[in-house]
Design an enzyme around this catalytic site. Sequence first.
Site, PDB file in Angstrom:
ATOM      1  N   ARG A 131       0.866  -1.189   0.000  1.00 29.72           N
ATOM      2  CA  ARG A 131       0.000   0.000   0.000  1.00 29.72           C
ATOM      3  C   ARG A 131       0.900   1.236   0.000  1.00 29.72           C
ATOM      4  NH1 ARG A 131      -3.056   0.933   5.235  1.00 29.72           N
ATOM      5  NH2 ARG A 131      -1.447   2.524   5.445  1.00 29.72           N
TER       6      ARG A 131
ATOM      7  N   HIS B  84      -4.140   4.809   4.632  1.00 28.73           N
ATOM      8  CA  HIS B  84      -5.390   4.043   4.643  1.00 28.73           C
ATOM      9  C   HIS B  84      -6.465   4.777   3.841  1.00 28.73           C
ATOM     10  CE1 HIS B  84      -8.621   1.566   6.286  1.00 28.73           C
ATOM     11  NE2 HIS B  84      -9.238   2.652   6.684  1.00 28.73           N
TER      12      HIS B  84
ATOM     13  N   TYR C 237       3.731   5.952   9.714  1.00 26.94           N
ATOM     14  CA  TYR C 237       4.160   4.710  10.372  1.00 26.94           C
ATOM     15  C   TYR C 237       4.830   3.735   9.403  1.00 26.94           C
ATOM     16  CZ  TYR C 237      -0.505   3.986   8.495  1.00 26.94           C
ATOM     17  OH  TYR C 237      -1.595   3.978   7.676  1.00 26.94           O
TER      18      TYR C 237
END
Lengths: 245, 339
Positions: free
Chosen positions: A165, A169, A177
Amino acid sequence: MTPERILGNMLGKAGGVSRGRDANLHGMGDLDLGIIGFVSHIPQSLPTTLGAAMAFKMRSEARVAVTFVGDGSTTAGAFHETLNMAALWNAPYVLIIENNQYAYSTPLRQQTAVEDLASKAEVHGVATRTIDGNDIEGVRTAVSEAVERARSGGGPSAIETITMRMRGHAVHDGAEYVPQNLLAEWEERDPLVVFRRRLIERGDASSKELDMIDAECRAIIDGVVAEVQGWPMPDPSTLADGLYA
Amino acid sequence: MSENFGFSRSEVSSGRELTYLEAIAEAIAYEMERDDRVLVLGEDVGGSFGGAFKVTKGLADRFGDERVLNTPIAELSFTGMATGMALMGMRPIVEMQFADFISTAFDSIVQFAATNHYRWGAAVPWVIRAPSDGGIRSGPFHSQNPEAWFVHTPGLKVVAPSTPSDAKGLLLAAIRDDNPVIYFEAKPLYRSVRGYVPDGDHVVPIGPAVIRREGSDLTIIVYGTMVHEALEAAAALSVDGIEATVVDLRTLKPLDEEAVLEAARRTGKVIVCHAANRMLGVGAEVASLIAEEAFDHLDGPVVRLGGADTPVPFSPPLEDAYRPNAATIEAAARRLAAY
């Protein structure tokens, strides 16, 4: 599904797929296109799609149900319940596990002690494969084979596609992170970059032709953005419309 | 108990008497025969076993193992599977072995199925049969009445028949409805209640309540098992000249607000009673509705009777203390009548 309807959904427009009812990628179902609109509870996609597969099987239709989840869904109960039933009933069902290393902020090693996600499907009696999720042609071949197998009565499959990814999100998430060197490593493996290089190397397309396709896509999207921004928002008086069939 | 439930004597003598359970079984078989999109799925429903309560006994022989699909223990996912089947044009009837187990399937019901038509316009025509209610010493996990969760969920319909005739008629209506319907069948009534059930295509529409008894002094609003307790209480009250109207809601969502308000305005005194715990139960909504819309007609406080705010206990003295019954309804009615 058209880019206009998709962007309309994201902007909450009356002409979006969900008519302003559902947000971003959710709720973009269209039965005429064979698409079931999912909910935020992504593991729920598994049993719902199995239901479609079972309906095809019961009616002896040569159709297959395919669903997509991420690594994050493989730890949920619905994943295991569904694959158990899919194998038990030899359903025409194909699961794509898009292993993109992160479930929101949680890396795979903090989600599970068994990082071979295909093995989680295999224990239920489902045929599995693990493939490079950034190899466009490889994905196409593997999924086509699984679909044909399901269609011909060979039973369900699960395909783990290893990928990364590259963004957060969602747009609100800067994904601080994720280690920068990990992103840099995967940047090199961007499926569009890899596929472009391969097409040119094989002589299937010239750099100029591919640049023209890119420019064409950009122009289409620019046009869609300009158009859909002008679409009307839903009328508040329609709030309760469509609650019941 | 054998009752006429509003049918005339001639209708009863010309008809068949079935138990509540037989009426449910008849509805399922009738609809499976009529419509090949209808199927049954759930734990232990198939083969020669025919379900924990034998509602589906004989169906697998008649319709095959695929249309009477025995599932593993996986309520979340076999309910989700029913949604996918329904989206593809089937009409699944899910047997939740006990209504208590429905919590396991909550996401499939309230997140996916209930929102689907609102979100992207595709109908989810399934029915979940949920054997509910206690009073039969079944303990905390085989006695629950979880209807309020689903009445609180937009997009669902919820029914709770009290008679064999309604058990058949509402089930036919639920199967034919294009929306997800939760059908709460009362376990205590399965074999204890017999009544006239029309043969053939007997549909009781989802929505309208029914008046089980007319009386001008007060109204008792009930559904499911409590209809029978209320009728018993009303008979005892009548001996002393207190005449109660008994309203059987039958459908809990959408609620028949007109029937509730008509009875409240006409009698001025209302008791609403259910076996589910009282806290935020259906009775709370009914009482609020009356307070908002019929306040000027009230001659006393709206009284709510319901289960205690505890799990349903197993031991008989405790369970009896937990749930309302004819005696507690009668006592509350006498207090309200004297108010």
